[in-house]
Write an enzyme that holds these catalytic residues in place. Structure first.
Site, PDB file in Angstrom:
ATOM      1  N   ASP A  96       0.881  -1.173   0.000  1.00 45.80           N
ATOM      2  CA  ASP A  96       0.000   0.000   0.000  1.00 45.80           C
ATOM      3  C   ASP A  96       0.917   1.222   0.000  1.00 45.80           C
ATOM      4  O   ASP A  96       2.142   1.084   0.093  1.00 45.80           O
ATOM      5  CB  ASP A  96      -0.897  -0.020   1.254  1.00 45.80           C
ATOM      6  CG  ASP A  96      -1.884   1.148   1.260  1.00 45.80           C
ATOM      7  OD1 ASP A  96      -2.426   1.465   0.183  1.00 45.80           O
ATOM      8  OD2 ASP A  96      -2.106   1.757   2.319  1.00 45.80           O
ATOM      9  N   TYR A 130      -1.171   8.008  -2.815  1.00 45.92           N
ATOM     10  CA  TYR A 130      -1.393   7.461  -4.153  1.00 45.92           C
ATOM     11  C   TYR A 130      -2.617   8.098  -4.827  1.00 45.92           C
ATOM     12  O   TYR A 130      -2.678   8.224  -6.034  1.00 45.92           O
ATOM     13  CB  TYR A 130      -1.629   5.946  -4.057  1.00 45.92           C
ATOM     14  CG  TYR A 130      -0.386   5.087  -4.049  1.00 45.92           C
ATOM     15  CD1 TYR A 130       0.896   5.627  -4.100  1.00 45.92           C
ATOM     16  CD2 TYR A 130      -0.513   3.697  -4.007  1.00 45.92           C
ATOM     17  CE1 TYR A 130       2.019   4.803  -4.098  1.00 45.92           C
ATOM     18  CE2 TYR A 130       0.598   2.871  -4.016  1.00 45.92           C
ATOM     19  CZ  TYR A 130       1.866   3.424  -4.062  1.00 45.92           C
ATOM     20  OH  TYR A 130       2.962   2.602  -4.076  1.00 45.92           O
ATOM     21  N   CYS A 154      -4.596  -1.947  -1.439  1.00 47.31           N
ATOM     22  CA  CYS A 154      -4.741  -0.520  -1.746  1.00 47.31           C
ATOM     23  C   CYS A 154      -5.795  -0.407  -2.832  1.00 47.31           C
ATOM     24  O   CYS A 154      -5.640  -0.971  -3.925  1.00 47.31           O
ATOM     25  CB  CYS A 154      -3.405   0.020  -2.243  1.00 47.31           C
ATOM     26  SG  CYS A 154      -3.543   1.675  -2.924  1.00 47.31           S
ATOM     27  N   ASN A 155      -6.860   0.305  -2.529  1.00 40.11           N
ATOM     28  CA  ASN A 155      -7.949   0.454  -3.499  1.00 40.11           C
ATOM     29  C   ASN A 155      -7.487   1.216  -4.737  1.00 40.11           C
ATOM     30  O   ASN A 155      -7.847   0.883  -5.862  1.00 40.11           O
ATOM     31  CB  ASN A 155      -9.110   1.208  -2.851  1.00 40.11           C
ATOM     32  CG  ASN A 155      -9.788   0.383  -1.779  1.00 40.11           C
ATOM     33  OD1 ASN A 155     -10.737  -0.330  -2.039  1.00 40.11           O
ATOM     34  ND2 ASN A 155      -9.291   0.456  -0.546  1.00 40.11           N
ATOM     35  N   THR A 156      -6.666   2.249  -4.503  1.00 39.03           N
ATOM     36  CA  THR A 156      -6.254   3.112  -5.616  1.00 39.03           C
ATOM     37  C   THR A 156      -5.454   2.324  -6.661  1.00 39.03           C
ATOM     38  O   THR A 156      -5.756   2.398  -7.857  1.00 39.03           O
ATOM     39  CB  THR A 156      -5.418   4.299  -5.072  1.00 39.03           C
ATOM     40  OG1 THR A 156      -6.143   4.911  -4.007  1.00 39.03           O
ATOM     41  CG2 THR A 156      -5.139   5.314  -6.149  1.00 39.03           C
ATOM     42  N   CYS A 212     -10.956   3.014   1.004  1.00 38.74           N
ATOM     43  CA  CYS A 212      -9.514   3.256   1.035  1.00 38.74           C
ATOM     44  C   CYS A 212      -9.054   2.582   2.319  1.00 38.74           C
ATOM     45  O   CYS A 212      -9.689   2.754   3.366  1.00 38.74           O
ATOM     46  CB  CYS A 212      -9.221   4.745   1.061  1.00 38.74           C
ATOM     47  SG  CYS A 212      -7.515   5.129   1.512  1.00 38.74           S
ATOM     48  N   THR A 213      -7.973   1.820   2.226  1.00 40.00           N
ATOM     49  CA  THR A 213      -7.586   0.999   3.379  1.00 40.00           C
ATOM     50  C   THR A 213      -7.113   1.835   4.574  1.00 40.00           C
ATOM     51  O   THR A 213      -6.977   1.310   5.672  1.00 40.00           O
ATOM     52  CB  THR A 213      -6.500  -0.019   2.979  1.00 40.00           C
ATOM     53  OG1 THR A 213      -5.444   0.678   2.308  1.00 40.00           O
ATOM     54  CG2 THR A 213      -7.072  -1.088   2.081  1.00 40.00           C
TER      55      THR A 213
END
Ligand code: DGL
Length: 264
Positions: A13, A45, A76-78, A187-188
């Site tokens: 992440d 990010y 990491c969602n992004t 988002c984590t």
């Protein structure tokens, strides 16, 4: 004979956010060897371009390849939204991207007609959650909202400061204006803010995808015969400021040692 399942499972992440996934996965898969890379030098990010994000993720994947990882968890969602499709066929290890992994689970939840996704600007602009959820359920209305400052609030340990609380409240008020049945913390980093979030919205309205992500990873490890039988090590790396990572991470995963600083 070499036991290939002893190879590590690698998480990454932009910083401490992915630990919200890591600590849950570790509870479900306690015998794995683990690597965790926090790309703190390039955080946040969510404000980076597609080109930059692909370059960061590619470098991290190469690093994990050198470390002989058997699986990589995009915690990491992004990066899952922006880079997964570009990189998914480039490496030999199994890759688990958070968004693509959890949306089928979320889309099948009962009694949900509308969802508000709170995420980084890059994730919101990609519409990855909306597109993935609609793949599995066209009857859920998906609203998307960016929370640009939340990641910095967590990384800079400003969670309980009045200005941070105001910034959290502002976004939550906007989310509530859609009257959603659930709010996804997409988002984590955001679960770190739960003590503040629940001052404004009932806790059970939030969905923390890391819960389902960790379960899905465990199930897939079992199904694919990837489960290890003996824990030997876990190792943390960051691309800048190891002290800061240690302080910010305490809330989710206390580790006695400083992460190793490495330039990729
Ligand atoms: N925690 C990451 C995510 O889930 C990245 C946050 C950031 O660095 O902007 O999107």
């Amino acid at each position: 004979m070499i036991n290939t399942n002893r190879r590590p499972v690698a998480f990454f992440d932009s910083g401490v956010g992915g630990l919200t996934v890591f600590e849950k996965a570790k509870k479900l898969l306690p015998n794995e060897n683990y690597l965790y890379f926090g790309d703190t030098k390039n955080m946040p990010y969510g404000e980076k371009s597609e080109e930059q994000l692909v370059e960061f993720a590619d470098r991290i994947f190469r690093f994990f390849e050198e470390k002989n990882a058997k699986a990589v968890v995009m915690a990491c969602n992004t990066t899952s939204a922006i880079t997964y499709d570009k990189l998914k066929n480039k490496y030999n290890f199994k890759i688990y991207p958070i968004i693509q992994n959890v949306c089928s689970t979320i889309a099948k939840m009962e009694n949900i007609k509308s969802i508000c996704v709170i995420a980084t600007p890059a994730t919101v602009n990609s519409h990855a959650y909306k597109n993935e959820i609609e793949k599995y359920n066209r009857n859920i209305n998906v609203f998307e909202l960016a929370a640009p400052n939340w990641v910095r609030i967590v990384e800079e340990h400003r969670i309980n400061q009045p200005q941070s609380i105001m910034q959290v409240q502002e976004v939550l008020e906007a989310a509530q204006s859609f009257s959603p049945d659930k709010i996804i913390l997409a988002c984590t980093h955001y679960p770190y803010l739960m003590d503040v979030l629940k001052k404004f919205v009932q806790e059970d309205k939030f969905i923390d995808p890391s819960v389902y992500f960790a379960e899905n990873i465990k199930n897939d490890f079992v199904k694919s015969g990837l489960v290890n039988d003996k824990f030997e090590y876990e190792k943390f790396y960051v691309s800048s400021n190891p002290e800061n990572f240690k302080t910010a991470s305490e809330f989710f995963y206390k580790s006695d040692t400083l992460p190793e600083l490495i330039e990729l």
